[in-house]
Design a protein around this motif. Structure first.
Motif, short mmCIF file in Angstrom:
data_model
loop_
_atom_site.label_atom_id
_atom_site.label_comp_id
_atom_site.label_asym_id
_atom_site.label_seq_id
_atom_site.Cartn_x
_atom_site.Cartn_y
_atom_site.Cartn_z
N UNK A 150 0.85 -1.20 0.00
CA UNK A 150 0.00 0.00 0.00
C UNK A 150 0.87 1.24 0.00
N UNK A 151 1.86 1.26 0.87
CA UNK A 151 2.79 2.37 0.96
C UNK A 151 3.45 2.60 -0.40
N UNK A 152 3.89 1.50 -1.01
CA UNK A 152 4.58 1.61 -2.29
C UNK A 152 3.64 2.14 -3.37
N UNK A 153 2.43 1.61 -3.43
CA UNK A 153 1.49 2.06 -4.48
C UNK A 153 1.15 3.53 -4.32
N UNK A 154 0.92 3.95 -3.08
CA UNK A 154 0.60 5.37 -2.87
C UNK A 154 1.79 6.24 -3.25
N UNK A 155 3.00 5.79 -2.91
CA UNK A 155 4.17 6.59 -3.25
C UNK A 155 4.36 6.68 -4.75
N UNK A 156 3.91 5.64 -5.47
CA UNK A 156 4.04 5.66 -6.92
C UNK A 156 2.90 6.43 -7.58
N UNK A 157 1.99 6.94 -6.77
CA UNK A 157 0.94 7.79 -7.30
C UNK A 157 -0.37 7.08 -7.60
N UNK A 158 -0.47 5.78 -7.27
CA UNK A 158 -1.72 5.08 -7.52
C UNK A 158 -2.76 5.50 -6.49
N UNK A 159 -4.01 5.52 -6.94
CA UNK A 159 -5.11 5.84 -6.04
C UNK A 159 -5.67 4.55 -5.48
N UNK A 160 -5.06 4.04 -4.44
CA UNK A 160 -5.54 2.82 -3.79
C UNK A 160 -6.16 3.25 -2.46
N UNK A 161 -7.43 2.96 -2.25
CA UNK A 161 -8.09 3.46 -1.04
C UNK A 161 -7.64 2.69 0.21
N UNK A 162 -7.71 3.36 1.37
CA UNK A 162 -7.30 2.76 2.64
C UNK A 162 -7.90 3.57 3.76
N UNK A 163 -7.96 2.98 4.95
CA UNK A 163 -8.38 3.73 6.14
C UNK A 163 -7.41 3.52 7.29
N UNK A 204 -9.82 -2.22 3.31
CA UNK A 204 -10.16 -1.38 2.19
C UNK A 204 -9.14 -1.47 1.06
N UNK A 205 -7.88 -1.79 1.35
CA UNK A 205 -6.82 -1.66 0.35
C UNK A 205 -6.60 -2.93 -0.45
N UNK A 206 -7.64 -3.76 -0.59
CA UNK A 206 -7.49 -5.07 -1.24
C UNK A 206 -7.05 -4.93 -2.69
N UNK A 207 -6.09 -5.77 -3.08
CA UNK A 207 -5.65 -5.87 -4.47
C UNK A 207 -5.57 -7.34 -4.81
N UNK A 208 -5.48 -7.66 -6.06
CA UNK A 208 -5.32 -9.05 -6.50
C UNK A 208 -3.83 -9.32 -6.63
N UNK A 209 -3.38 -10.41 -6.01
CA UNK A 209 -1.96 -10.76 -6.13
C UNK A 209 -1.85 -12.05 -6.93
N UNK A 210 -0.88 -12.11 -7.83
CA UNK A 210 -0.68 -13.28 -8.68
C UNK A 210 0.64 -13.94 -8.31
N UNK A 211 0.59 -15.26 -8.15
CA UNK A 211 1.79 -15.99 -7.73
C UNK A 211 2.85 -15.94 -8.80
#
Lengths: 423, 905
Positions: free
Chosen positions: B22-35, B49-56
């Motif tokens: 989450x920290x990385x995505x926000x720093x890269x400018x992505x709009x990933x929601x969180x609380x 809130x910050x759920x993303x899909x992760x691929x192995x």
């Protein structure tokens, strides 16, 4: 058949005394264990195929193998007996603690020795007052006989047990929430990793184990893993205390070989359904397991087979649904419990269970709609493992998702007829 | 720092493997929601809130939903934010939150800067399917500063995590469970933490809001805002001021990585209301009558022409104001507006920082120190945000416990569980026990001279060539060994001291320890607290001692005295002041609030507060920081330096072209005074930065605001002093970090928008850390240890040493006038050790007569067992006690008794 767990139970239901326990071979397992290396005991338990009896069924020996051992390991290490039996429909641990408290204590000491633990806790459901009284007395007796305390039986091993009565709430039965509660914090679970074996009670290596699981440990040491495996009818080792509640002729508890088929338990031991009632389904392992129905009655009740049938063995205490009881009402009763017990930490659980419970109640009042049915299905997917912080909410969805599958018509009737057809 | 390549929706990006996704995505400018995540609080994984899909791997097309805040960045990590299932899940989380959330937006104070609003829009959740009732709560009275509205709560846990875990508070807790968790106190009452105000920014909804703003509520988009600096202590925390209709509405935190970070203290957040106090002077006063600006300047001009003018500067006035006065009267006639003892303390600090090898620590340095000794300071009351940073510093050394168990630093609760109560070494030696003592390894209370002796002894234990302190008790020797070992064993040791004890020896002892550590190869930092927002700056102006001003007045070498933004009645006893004032023919005072000094003045000129002025303060770190005007007064209020400039022009000393803008003045100041050479670097000049709107582009009513006066829309006021404009119109180009008037980005209306302005979330603002450090340690090795070691404190028979006891509310002059804070001031008291009280025959809350420094007071007794024997305490800065120069010996007599009786110690 051999009944290592319940064989000493007295017919007058009083606790097995220390003298009786010792006469029957009690604390011989401990004596034998103290002559072994701790790691060897873990090996025995691994070979025995003992799996956790609290509901998750995790291989016990493997669980212990993650505890750091040796002179560089952090201390104190802890062994915690999870005696917070609150799963609706489950009452097996209560029997074990009330009827043969020394069995749990001996099992705890051997398990603690195997992981080089220094301090033990029994985290006991607060309402189990009789268990509390009998365990407290047994602990004092064990202390006086040098089974507990310093230099146990001259072995050089020190171990003490503290009995802690929980202040309440079902989530304390979740092992990491239990640890938080024991530390005096709010009882919400912890994330894993780190696992309790690495950072558990007070940040130290900890094993939390169910009462029934622990009661098996010294028997395995006494009589060996092969003996233990042969008690079972399938791959998982040992016996199992099975229970049945619901409208059967003889609800109760029975110690039987692991893997006994469901039909045998229900008909041979529980006496079948009461007069005039038919079997519709059962939750095989307590409230948070999926319904199994008539087609599944021949399923051997062990971990693997029940999972293949689409449910979980859980605690192995069955809740039976008869054909005169409304499935929607039953599921509402369960979801009402779960909604009430949500710890409030993660959004899907505290919000989803509240909504679910309200829908089911409305349905029972004849006020449910089609959209509500969709919402119920949605919640069973929303509150899935990984989506929530712990396994509580996914467990809560198991009876609902299976009821929606097997009793779909009954739900539909509530919506279409604007009433509960069973009233 | 290693870098990992991760894939976000198939795009390769660089990320820091020590962070979570989450920290990385926000720093890269992505709009990933969180609380529940916060850069200062780490991850707990509660809100989902910050759920993303992760691929192995590449073959895994289904993937698995994971919480980005709980997932480490690793080489090759592949996630999708845009994945349909992840998008649907995030919207479903909002749906869950909205089940109980009231439809409050139109009447909720948070609306318009609400993180919940932003995240709701971001996830796309729109329509309500939930038709059942919502749970509701009874709200609590939590004090005059923070408002409570629990129905809005989304159970993100941030409030209790910040309040209890980060800020060390106890009286806010989570009660109950499921969907009705209640965050509040066990009973109604004022929140006890000095940092409770941060709840209004930490809370992502409107549960905790600014109760002072509520009294004059304005939406964020309707505020005209400007970057400012807090004036309520010497730390110089960066703030954003917001005004509307010509009145100051509220202050919020303005992120500065090196200074305040994400948090303010309650004094800084809520003290601003003094600007709107009924005591404000808004027009010139000539002999207590309102005069026009022209009349006032005419009078000032003729006074100046009479000659023999002296000026007294101020530690709470800007560099520019002090400099303008200094230029006007001349360097030899410019005096410090603080008692001589204080000036000596300030110049001692300057000397220590200039001549010695130890570096002046920034607040960020403070947080990252791994062993700290506080010598003679009550940090929580005097420099509150430093105390907040110190609470984090004691976690530094213990992070190795978590590292050893392979627990990532950001996995907050797991780290705290593994670390338990272990804390890095923090030692506090002070004249009374302080609120920070609860996290200290060892504490020691003693009179100031004994604190200094302890310090010198520690320095000697570190370096035997430092002067020895013989005759210390065995207990003290043990403590000295413990402290010196801890400091020597640290990577980043820190010494904290300050002027609060009013003891030069204490500060020299702190410096001695730092220098001894530097000599031993341990680069120690030094941090000296200072009482006021420009104490450091005033001392850099090289003012002459106040006593010389008194002498000049007494020997009739001064006809006119100009006092700059200073209530001298707080600095010296009233009797001395009255004599002083009788000795001058003309008293001119520039200030913003009416006080005893303005009452005595012939001419009062309405000086602008920080809200109505641009200027520079130098904080206790030695960092020069620029603050900017937020409102253009419609009255005669203007910057002090402008008054002095116009007076100079009126007298004919200079012509109109002098200092037409702030930049001219700053250039002149930096040129004339080498110590201030770096001041221009504190912020870009007026012309260097284009045009930056103070008003957001939803600012409403601009054309109609004054229509009741005239339908012709007036021209917006000009701002010749900065690149900021009193307008909604911005020029193109990025805003330099020191000039950012508010944090807002598309889709990010709340304070969380600051993420978009940082080089990386939690790192400095893009464009670099703002402000200019003015002092660095000397490269010379010619420094010498201090050798003047005070004698052991001896309690005097029949007298007690009065020491100042500081209060976050009450000890500072300006914030006392804030309406909210005024309700929290302590009553005047004298504090005594219970043994002393018993010997005197007085009980708690009884009255006792205190005679000190020529003044007499009847005060309520307060018992404090932490006060050393022979020592008593007075609340610092609290009227009517503010002019008593402490420490001072006093006599105590129970009311009715003639002579004080005092038994053997």
């Amino acid at each position: 058949m051999e009944k290592p767990l319940t064989g000493n139970f007295r017919t007058d239901r009083e606790a097995v005394s220390l003298a009786e326990y010792e006469r029957a071979g009690g604390y011989q397992g401990l004596r034998k264990a103290l002559l072994m290396a701790p790691a060897d005991i873990t090996e025995l338990v691994k070979k025995s195929n003992l799996r956790g009896r609290g509901g998750a069924g995790f291989p016990t020996g493997m669980k212990w193998s993650f505890v750091p051992m040796g002179k560089d390991a952090p201390h104190p290490k802890y062994l915690v007996a999870n005696a917070d039996e609150m799963e609706p429909g489950t009452f097996k641990d209560r029997a074990l603690m009330e009827r043969d408290p020394h069995q749990l204590i001996e099992g705890m000491i051997v398990a603690a020795y195997a992981i080089e633990a220094d301090i033990g806790y029994i985290f006991l459901r607060g309402e189990y007052e009789c268990s509390h009284e009998r365990l407290a007395r047994a602990i004092a007796e064990a202390q006086a006989s040098n089974y507990l305390g310093r230099n146990i039986l001259g072995s050089g091993y020190n171990f003490e047990i503290h009995l802690h009565a929980s202040a309440g709430r079902y989530i304390c039965g979740e092992e990491t929430a239990l640890l938080n509660a024991l530390e005096g914090k709010r009882a919400h679970p912890r994330t894993k990793p780190p696992f309790p074996q690495i950072s558990g009670l007070w940040g130290k290596p900890t094993i939390v184990q169910n009462v029934e699981t622990l009661c098996n440990v010294h028997h395995i040491v006494s009589k060996g893993p092969e003996w233990f495996r042969h008690l079972s009818r399938t791959e998982d080792g040992g016996t199992k205390i099975y229970g049945v509640s619901g409208k059967v002729k003889k609800p109760g508890l029975w110690e039987l070989p692991m893997g006994t088929p469901m039909r045998e338990i229900l008909e041979d031991h529980a006496g079948g359904m009461r007069e005039g009632l038919r079997f519709r389904g059962a939750l095989p392992g307590g409230a948070s397991t999926d319904f199994l129905v008539e087609q599944h009655l021949d399923t051997p009740m062990d971990y693997g087979n029940v999972q293949k049938a689409g449910s979980r063995l859980g605690t192995g205490t069955m809740v039976v649904l008869d054909d005169q009881t409304c499935p929607v009402g039953m599921v509402w009763n369960l979801e009402h419990f779960f909604a009430q017990e949500s710890c409030g930490w993660c959004t899907p659980c505290w919000s989803g269970l509240a909504w679910t419970e309200k829908i089911l109640f409305a349905m029972e009042q004849g006020k449910g709609g089609s959209r509500d049915l969709e919402t119920l299905t949605f919640q069973t997917k929303f509150l899935a493992p990984g989506n929530t912080f712990c396994a509580f909410a996914p467990g809560a969805m198991e009876p609902l998702q299976s009821a929606l599958k097997y009793f779909a018509d009954d739900f539909r009737r509530h919506v279409d007829e604007h009433r509960c057809p069973w009233r | 720092m290693t870098v990992a390549t991760i894939f976000i929706d198939n795009e390769p990006r660089q990320a820091n493997p020590e962070q979570n996704l989450l920290h990385a995505c926000l720093s890269l400018g992505y709009d990933l929601p969180y609380f529940c995540w916060h850069p200062a609080l780490g991850s707990v994984g509660a809100c989902r809130q910050c759920a993303v899909k992760q691929f192995r791997n590449e073959q895994d097309t289904a993937g698995k939903l994971v919480m980005a805040c709980m997932t480490p960045v690793a080489e090759g990590t592949s996630i999708s934010i845009a994945d349909a299932e992840a998008v649907a899940f995030r919207a479903a989380v909002i749906q869950g939150l909205m089940q109980n959330h009231p439809h409050d937006c139109p009447v909720c104070d948070e609306g318009g800067e609400c993180h919940l609003q932003d995240m709701t829009v971001m996830t796309g959740h729109r329509s309500r399917g939930y038709s059942f009732g919502k749970r509701t709560f009874r709200n609590q009275y939590l004090g005059p500063l923070v408002n409570h509205e629990m129905n809005r709560c989304i159970q993100c846990q941030r409030c209790v995590r910040f309040y209890r875990e980060y800020a060390g508070g106890h009286d806010l807790n989570a009660f109950h469970l499921r969907d009705s968790i209640y965050y509040g106190r066990h009973e109604d009452g004022v929140l006890e933490s000095e940092f409770s105000g941060n709840l209004v920014e930490i809370c992502p909804t409107g549960v905790f809001t600014d109760a002072t703003l509520k009294r004059h509520y304005t939406r964020k988009w309707d505020l005209q805002m400007a970057p400012s600096i807090c004036v309520h202590c010497g730390l110089g925390c960066n703030t954003t001021a917001g005004e509307r209709y010509g009145s100051l509405r509220r202050m919020v935190n303005r992120y500065n990585h090196e200074v305040n970070g994400y948090f303010l203290c309650d004094r800084g957040r809520f003290g601003y209301e003094f600007v709107e106090s009924s005591q404000r002077i808004r027009y010139p006063l000539l002999n207590h009558q309102v005069a026009t600006k022209d009349e006032a300047l005419e009078h000032l001009g003729s006074m100046l022409l009479e000659g023999n003018v002296i000026g007294i500067g101020s530690p709470r006035a800007s560099l520019e104001a002090n400099y303008a006065l200094r230029r006007l009267v001349g360097p030899n006639r410019f005096y410090a507006g603080v008692p001589d003892e204080d000036l000596l303390l300030l110049s001692t600090i300057l000397r220590i920082l200039r001549e010695g090898p130890a570096r002046s620590a920034s607040l960020n340095d403070v947080e990252h120190s791994d062993a700290v000794l506080i010598l003679g300071e009550d940090v929580t009351s005097v420099a509150p945000v430093m105390a907040l940073r110190l609470r984090q510093s004691v976690r530094q050394a213990t992070m190795r416990i978590a590292d050893g168990l392979h627990i990532p630093t950001w996995l907050d609760h797991a780290v705290r569980e593994a670390v338990q109560d272990a804390k890095g070494p923090l030692f506090i030696a002070s004249s009374y026990s302080t609120k920070l003592d609860d996290i200290a390894t060892t504490t020691y209370q003693a009179a100031p001279d004994d604190l200094a002796r302890l310090g010198f002894a520690i320095a000697h234990a570190i370096d035997a060539t430092a002067p020895e302190v013989p005759g210390l008790s065995p207990e003290l020797e043990t403590m000295i060994a413990e402290i010196s070992t801890a400091l020597l064993g640290a990577q980043h040791p820190l010494l904290v001291s300050g002027v609060s004890c009013r003891s030069r020896s204490v500060m020299e002892a702190a410096a001695q320890i730092a220098w001894a550590l530097c000599k031993a190869g341990r680069p120690a930092n030094l941090s000296f607290t200072m009482p006021e927002c420009n104490s450091f700056g005033l001392s850099l102006m090289e003012p002459r001692p106040f006593s010389e001003a008194v002498r000049a007045i007494k020997s009739e070498q001064a006809s006119t005295l100009i006092v700059l933004e200073n209530d001298l009645f707080r600095r010296v006893p009233a009797s001395e002041m009255t004599a002083l004032l009788r000795g001058v023919r003309h008293l001119v005072v520039l200030d913003h609030l009416a006080n005893a000094t303005t009452e005595a003045a012939e001419l009062v000129l309405p000086a602008g507060t920080f809200a109505e002025s641009d200027g520079t303060f130098v904080n206790s770190e030695g960092r020069a920081q620029r603050f900017f005007q937020v409102l253009a007064p419609s009255t005669d209020v203007q910057e002090s330096w402008r008054w002095l400039r116009e007076g100079s022009v009126a007298a004919g000393f200079s012509n109109e072209t002098q200092w037409q803008s702030l930049d001219d003045l700053i250039t002149a100041m930096a040129t004339e005074m080498p110590a201030l050479g770096a001041i221009p670097a504190a912020a870009p000049s007026h012309s260097a930065a284009g045009k930056i709107a103070r008003e957001p582009n939803r600012y409403s009513g601009r054309t109609a605001m004054l229509a009741n006066i005239s339908v012709h829309e007036p021209k917006p006021p000009d701002d010749p002093d900065s690149a900021l404009a009193f307008s909604m119109e911005s020029g193109p180009g990025t805003v330099p970090p020191s000039l950012i008037p508010f944090f807002w980005a598309p889709g990010w209306n709340s304070i969380q928008a600051v993420n978009k302005f940082q080089s990386e979330v939690g790192e400095p603002l893009r464009g670099g850390v703002t402000g200019a450090r003015l002092i660095e340690p000397s490269q010379e090795s010619g420094w010498q240890y201090f050798s003047a070691i005070p004698l052991q404190f001896k309690a005097q028979s029949g007298e007690w040493l009065l020491v100042p006891i500081f209060h976050i509310f009450g000890s500072e002059e300006l914030s006392r006038h804030a309406q909210g804070i005024a309700q929290l001031l302590p009553r005047p008291y004298v504090a005594l050790n219970p043994i002393e009280a018993a010997l005197l025959g007085v009980k708690a809350r009884e009255q006792i007569k205190v005679t000190a420094d020529g003044a007499q007071f009847e005060l309520e007794v307060m018992l404090r067992a932490d006060l050393p024997r022979g020592v008593a305490g007075l609340p610092a800065g609290l009227p009517p006690l503010d002019s008593v120069l402490l420490p001072a010996f006093c006599k105590l007599s129970p009311i009715g008794a003639e002579v004080s009786t005092r038994g053997a110690p």
